[in-house]
Design a protein around this motif. Structure first.
Motif, PDB file in Angstrom:
ATOM      1  N   GLY A 149      61.735  60.648  44.655  1.00 46.02           N
ATOM      2  CA  GLY A 149      61.105  61.672  43.839  1.00 46.02           C
ATOM      3  C   GLY A 149      59.625  61.484  43.703  1.00 46.02           C
ATOM      4  N   VAL A 150      59.116  61.832  42.535  1.00 41.62           N
ATOM      5  CA  VAL A 150      57.675  61.796  42.273  1.00 41.62           C
ATOM      6  C   VAL A 150      57.117  60.397  42.501  1.00 41.62           C
ATOM      7  N   PHE A 151      57.865  59.374  42.110  1.00 38.16           N
ATOM      8  CA  PHE A 151      57.396  58.000  42.310  1.00 38.16           C
ATOM      9  C   PHE A 151      57.118  57.728  43.787  1.00 38.16           C
ATOM     10  N   LEU A 152      58.058  58.132  44.638  1.00 39.47           N
ATOM     11  CA  LEU A 152      57.949  57.834  46.065  1.00 39.47           C
ATOM     12  C   LEU A 152      56.961  58.740  46.785  1.00 39.47           C
ATOM     13  N   PHE A 153      56.952  60.025  46.443  1.00 40.91           N
ATOM     14  CA  PHE A 153      56.174  60.992  47.220  1.00 40.91           C
ATOM     15  C   PHE A 153      54.833  61.365  46.593  1.00 40.91           C
ATOM     16  N   PHE A 154      54.638  61.081  45.293  1.00 44.29           N
ATOM     17  CA  PHE A 154      53.372  61.375  44.628  1.00 44.29           C
ATOM     18  C   PHE A 154      52.616  60.100  44.252  1.00 44.29           C
ATOM     19  N   LEU A 155      53.295  59.248  43.457  1.00 42.18           N
ATOM     20  CA  LEU A 155      52.604  58.110  42.862  1.00 42.18           C
ATOM     21  C   LEU A 155      52.243  57.039  43.885  1.00 42.18           C
ATOM     22  N   ILE A 156      53.154  56.706  44.777  1.00 39.97           N
ATOM     23  CA  ILE A 156      52.835  55.688  45.779  1.00 39.97           C
ATOM     24  C   ILE A 156      51.721  56.161  46.719  1.00 39.97           C
ATOM     25  N   PRO A 157      51.768  57.394  47.246  1.00 38.74           N
ATOM     26  CA  PRO A 157      50.625  57.858  48.046  1.00 38.74           C
ATOM     27  C   PRO A 157      49.311  57.868  47.261  1.00 38.74           C
TER      28      PRO A 157
END
Length: 317
Positions: free
Chosen positions: A38-46
């Motif tokens: 989700g957001v952690f993987l696709f937003f926050l990490i990038p």
């Protein structure tokens, strides 16, 4: 003042490699630890990749906006390559996710650029704050319920509903696909068969990765065939150097039910509608629905066009 170019290059690679290693560790924790796509993987990490690499390089260094964006994109590209090389993800999923990851990496790089040029002495501290904040932010989407989505595709067939129905219930092996999307590992239908007739009959729709087992819930010949999905195969076979069985291939894209609706037209033809109801537990939903709806439509039209071809060859007179 003479600029030590060699030293700057070394600092760039130190910043890139350090950020990528930390991002990979957070990714493994996100996928296998908290089991969230989700957001952690696709937003926050990038975002962290873009901001972190620029912050590290910008510690006691002046960074131009062009340099910042370049460092961020190099970092996220290396991150993606590592996911493939270490058998964490396959090529197709990386390509699907890369556009949104590149956007948030660039946003992180630009914000970090503005920060380092205003207060370079705090760059390293900010980097550590980012590292500490990521685990806390990873739980933002826990226990969220995915929405059920329907995809409807239709085609007009020069045949009666009675003829079309025979080819809807089951059909022989389809030709090899010409569409590029099905040559990338995305699963596609091969044939369909049925055991029994009427409500309770079991339909088997065979895909390249396995079979859908579909108990019939509505049998209104020749108007409507509706079925639930009791079992389904993996949605794709990853392109990789390794045999990857990523968690998102199981229970993250779930087909719940489907139907074929046959509508008799005034000109004697049949409008055939294929509908699939599904949900996926991969976020952000608005982004992944673009991909999943496109793929489901492609699967529908592969089947609908096959039914059309067979029906128009043997019309009821």
């Amino acid at each position: 003042m003479k600029i030590d170019l060699k030293n700057r290059v070394q600092k760039k690679w130190f910043a890139v490699i350090t950020t990528v290693v930390i991002a990979e560790l957070f990714t493994l924790w996100g996928i296998y630890g908290i089991k969230e796509y989700g957001v952690f993987l696709f937003f926050l990490i990038p975002f962290f990749i873009g901001a972190g690499s620029v912050l590290l390089f910008g510690f006691k260094n002046q960074v131009t906006l062009k340099e910042a964006c370049k460092i961020g994109l190099v970092s996220v590209s290396m991150y993606a390559l590592c996911l493939i090389c270490f058998a964490i993800e396959g090529l197709i999923c990386i390509l699907m996710a890369f556009p949104i990851a590149a956007i948030f990496t660039s946003i992180g790089a630009v914000i970090a650029h503005n920060f380092t040029n205003r207060s370079t002495m705090n760059a390293s501290s900010t980097f550590l704050i980012l590292v500490a904040a990521l685990p806390a932010l990873s739980f933002l989407e826990r226990d969220s319920t995915p929405d059920l989505t329907s995809v409807v595709s239709s085609i007009e067939i020069n045949a009666s509903p009675e003829t079309v129905w025979k080819n809807v219930v089951e059909f022989p092996k389809l030709k090899e696909p010409k569409e590029f999307i099905f040559r990338t590992g995305i699963a596609y239908p091969v044939n369909a068969e049925i055991k029994g007739r009427g409500i309770g009959a079991i339909r088997y729709c065979n895909f390249t990765t396995g079979k859908f087992i579909e108990p019939v819930t509505v049998w209104d010949e020749p108007n409507l065939l509706k079925f639930s999905v009791a079992e389904q195969p993996a949605p794709l076979k990853e392109i990789s150097f390794w045999d990857i069985d990523a968690p998102h291939l199981h229970d993250y894209f779930v087909s719940k039910q489907g139907q074929f609706k046959l509508i008799r037209l005034s000109n004697g033809n049949t409008k055939l509608e294929g509908t699939t109801w599904y949900y996926h537990d991969i976020k952000p939903a608005f982004y992944w629905k673009i991909w999943s709806n496109y793929i489901v439509h492609k699967i529908h039209y592969r089947v609908l066009n096959h039914i059309k071809t067979r029906s128009e060859k043997r019309k009821v007179t």
